[in-house]
Design a protein around this motif. Structure first.
Motif, mmCIF file in Angstrom:
data_model
loop_
_atom_site.group_PDB
_atom_site.id
_atom_site.type_symbol
_atom_site.label_atom_id
_atom_site.label_comp_id
_atom_site.label_asym_id
_atom_site.label_seq_id
_atom_site.Cartn_x
_atom_site.Cartn_y
_atom_site.Cartn_z
ATOM 1 N N ASP A 102 -40.440 -24.917 -0.648
ATOM 2 C CA ASP A 102 -40.936 -24.918 0.728
ATOM 3 C C ASP A 102 -40.961 -23.491 1.255
ATOM 4 O OD1 ASP A 102 -41.634 -25.334 3.334
ATOM 5 O OD2 ASP A 102 -40.030 -26.755 3.789
ATOM 6 N N SER A 103 -42.140 -22.971 1.504
ATOM 7 C CA SER A 103 -42.277 -21.585 1.943
ATOM 8 C C SER A 103 -41.720 -21.354 3.341
ATOM 9 C CB SER A 103 -43.755 -21.179 1.918
ATOM 10 O OG SER A 103 -44.509 -21.989 2.811
ATOM 11 N N LYS A 104 -41.476 -22.424 4.095
ATOM 12 C CA LYS A 104 -41.038 -22.263 5.479
ATOM 13 C C LYS A 104 -39.552 -21.950 5.608
ATOM 14 C CE LYS A 104 -44.560 -25.301 7.487
ATOM 15 N NZ LYS A 104 -44.802 -26.519 8.299
ATOM 16 N N THR A 105 -38.789 -22.232 4.581
ATOM 17 C CA THR A 105 -37.333 -22.119 4.733
ATOM 18 C C THR A 105 -36.673 -21.251 3.675
ATOM 19 O OG1 THR A 105 -37.020 -24.123 3.400
ATOM 20 C CG2 THR A 105 -37.202 -24.406 5.785
ATOM 21 N N CYS A 106 -37.442 -20.492 2.913
ATOM 22 C CA CYS A 106 -36.843 -19.863 1.741
ATOM 23 C C CYS A 106 -36.552 -18.371 1.862
ATOM 24 C CB CYS A 106 -37.727 -20.100 0.524
ATOM 25 S SG CYS A 106 -39.366 -19.443 0.752
ATOM 26 N N ILE A 107 -37.188 -17.653 2.788
ATOM 27 C CA ILE A 107 -36.917 -16.221 2.898
ATOM 28 C C ILE A 107 -35.709 -16.024 3.804
ATOM 29 C CG2 ILE A 107 -37.819 -13.978 3.604
ATOM 30 C CD1 ILE A 107 -40.599 -14.962 3.039
ATOM 31 N N PRO A 108 -34.576 -15.614 3.254
ATOM 32 C CA PRO A 108 -33.357 -15.496 4.068
ATOM 33 C C PRO A 108 -33.460 -14.367 5.084
ATOM 34 C CG PRO A 108 -33.010 -14.589 1.874
ATOM 35 C CD PRO A 108 -34.366 -15.224 1.858
ATOM 36 N N ASP A 126 -47.944 -17.679 13.383
ATOM 37 C CA ASP A 126 -46.941 -16.840 14.037
ATOM 38 C C ASP A 126 -45.521 -17.222 13.626
ATOM 39 O OD1 ASP A 126 -46.797 -19.331 15.242
ATOM 40 O OD2 ASP A 126 -46.333 -18.525 17.230
ATOM 41 N N ARG A 127 -45.393 -18.176 12.704
ATOM 42 C CA ARG A 127 -44.084 -18.758 12.407
ATOM 43 C C ARG A 127 -43.068 -17.729 11.939
ATOM 44 N NH1 ARG A 127 -41.514 -19.830 8.145
ATOM 45 N NH2 ARG A 127 -43.314 -19.363 6.828
ATOM 46 N N PHE A 128 -43.450 -16.880 10.988
ATOM 47 C CA PHE A 128 -42.478 -15.942 10.432
ATOM 48 C C PHE A 128 -41.976 -14.975 11.504
ATOM 49 C CE2 PHE A 128 -41.092 -12.125 8.219
ATOM 50 C CZ PHE A 128 -40.263 -12.656 7.244
ATOM 51 N N LEU A 129 -42.882 -14.433 12.301
ATOM 52 C CA LEU A 129 -42.466 -13.516 13.365
ATOM 53 C C LEU A 129 -41.623 -14.243 14.404
ATOM 54 C CD1 LEU A 129 -45.711 -11.404 13.951
ATOM 55 C CD2 LEU A 129 -43.687 -10.790 12.619
ATOM 56 N N LYS A 130 -42.035 -15.458 14.747
ATOM 57 C CA LYS A 130 -41.300 -16.228 15.755
ATOM 58 C C LYS A 130 -39.895 -16.568 15.269
ATOM 59 C CE LYS A 130 -42.723 -20.393 16.487
ATOM 60 N NZ LYS A 130 -43.608 -21.512 16.921
ATOM 61 N N ASP A 131 -39.776 -16.942 13.988
ATOM 62 C CA ASP A 131 -38.466 -17.298 13.442
ATOM 63 C C ASP A 131 -37.525 -16.101 13.365
ATOM 64 O OD1 ASP A 131 -39.367 -19.852 13.169
ATOM 65 O OD2 ASP A 131 -39.644 -19.777 10.990
ATOM 66 N N ALA A 174 -56.519 -20.705 19.674
ATOM 67 C CA ALA A 174 -55.207 -20.898 20.297
ATOM 68 C C ALA A 174 -54.082 -20.451 19.365
ATOM 69 C CB ALA A 174 -55.028 -22.367 20.678
ATOM 70 N N GLU A 175 -54.186 -20.799 18.071
ATOM 71 C CA GLU A 175 -53.164 -20.383 17.107
ATOM 72 C C GLU A 175 -53.151 -18.867 16.958
ATOM 73 O OE1 GLU A 175 -50.882 -22.297 15.563
ATOM 74 O OE2 GLU A 175 -51.642 -23.940 16.805
ATOM 75 N N TYR A 176 -54.314 -18.286 16.938
ATOM 76 C CA TYR A 176 -54.434 -16.829 16.838
ATOM 77 C C TYR A 176 -53.815 -16.156 18.057
ATOM 78 C CZ TYR A 176 -56.837 -12.288 16.961
ATOM 79 O OH TYR A 176 -57.141 -10.956 17.043
ATOM 80 N N ARG A 177 -54.016 -16.726 19.225
ATOM 81 C CA ARG A 177 -53.451 -16.166 20.454
ATOM 82 C C ARG A 177 -51.917 -16.207 20.418
ATOM 83 N NH1 ARG A 177 -57.113 -13.541 21.098
ATOM 84 N NH2 ARG A 177 -58.906 -13.844 22.473
ATOM 85 N N LYS A 178 -51.358 -17.255 19.819
ATOM 86 C CA LYS A 178 -49.899 -17.323 19.695
ATOM 87 C C LYS A 178 -49.379 -16.124 18.901
ATOM 88 C CE LYS A 178 -49.547 -22.397 19.732
ATOM 89 N NZ LYS A 178 -49.159 -23.590 18.917
ATOM 90 N N LEU A 179 -50.089 -15.807 17.821
ATOM 91 C CA LEU A 179 -49.677 -14.678 16.985
ATOM 92 C C LEU A 179 -49.801 -13.361 17.746
ATOM 93 C CD1 LEU A 179 -48.906 -13.336 14.299
ATOM 94 C CD2 LEU A 179 -51.321 -13.466 13.638
#
Length: 263
Positions: A102-108, A126-131, A174-179
């Motif tokens: 799962d690419s969403k939870t693997c980069i510590p 924007d997930r990686f930056l947001k996390d 909208a997704e682009y604006r979030k980023l």
């Protein structure tokens, strides 16, 4: 010669000699059992020639079975060893170090604690930056961040992304604006961050954290799904591909370094 392989070779040789001896002995017994010289002989009340024939036939069957079994087992064993060696060598040459389901939870997050550079290549997520926004803000001034994404302000690009993701044009925007809002927020908090936009659809996402290289694929079908992630050696062909793609986007597309994005 590898000393670990010597016992195996000795075992193979012993089995071969024993099988050969068994077959030769059975043939000798069959010859004697059908020889006129032994006709009429008695052994334990039974005809000696019949006894020799029966034992010889049994030994011949056993020898042939042993040879066939040894041959098949050895062939299968060596094939398995060969396949494993080839697979390991191929994996080594690919430079893939780790595989994550799962690419969403693997980069510590700890990888970012001492990183000096961070490159993030995504379609518009924007997930990686947001996390990791807390870590990035805490390290403002000591880490350089570069983000690569599609130019969703361009109607043609937005339409292309929409067709390949199943989203509408408005959803993509909208997704682009979030980023871009997160990028602007990080800029306002002193983070050294640049945004590079391109007018093509990415076929994978990547993260370069100093010498750590991560790549995650996109789905082939127009759907959302959990996708795996690969960590690669920095000298691998895949890492080279990522660097060249990144440099190409950086050189040929616009950058909005430390500029406010239209809301």
């Amino acid at each position: 010669m590898d000393t670990q392989s010597q016992p195996l070779m000795r075992t193979d040789a012993a089995n071969a000699w024993f099988t050969a001896f068994l077959i030769i002995l059975s043939l000798v017994m069959l010859v004697l059992g059908n020889n006129e010289m032994t006709e009429g002989w008695k052994f334990a009340g039974a005809k000696f020639d019949d006894t020799l024939n029966n034992i010889g036939l049994a030994l011949l069957i056993a020898g042939i079975t042993q040879y066939y079994t040894d041959f098949r087992v050895r062939s299968r064993f060596y094939k398995d060893v060969s396949d494993n060696v080839i697979a390991n060598e191929t994996l080594r040459e690919s430079g893939i170090l780790k595989f994550f389901r799962d690419s969403k939870t693997c980069i510590p997050a700890k990888v970012l604690d001492s990183a000096k550079t961070l490159d993030v290549g995504v379609t518009y997520s924007d997930r990686f930056l947001k996390d990791n926004i807390g870590i990035l803000v805490s390290r403002a001034g000591s880490i350089r961040v570069r983000v690569y994404c599609v130019d969703a302000d361009d109607a043609d690009v937005r339409r292309l992304v929409a067709l390949n993701t199943g989203f509408s044009d408005d959803d993509v925007r909208a997704e682009y604006r979030k980023l871009t809002r997160i990028v602007d927020d990080l800029v306002s908090k002193g983070v050294n961050i640049e945004l590079f936009k391109q007018k093509t659809l990415p076929h994978y996402s990547f993260y370069i954290i100093d010498d750590y290289y991560f790549l995650t694929m996109s789905t082939f079908a127009s759907r959302r799904a959990t996708v795996p992630l690969f960590q690669m050696d920095q000298s691998s062909p895949l890492a080279l591909l990522i660097r060249e793609d990144r440099d190409h986007v950086m050189a040929l597309n616009s950058t909005n370094e430390k500029q406010a994005t239209p809301q």
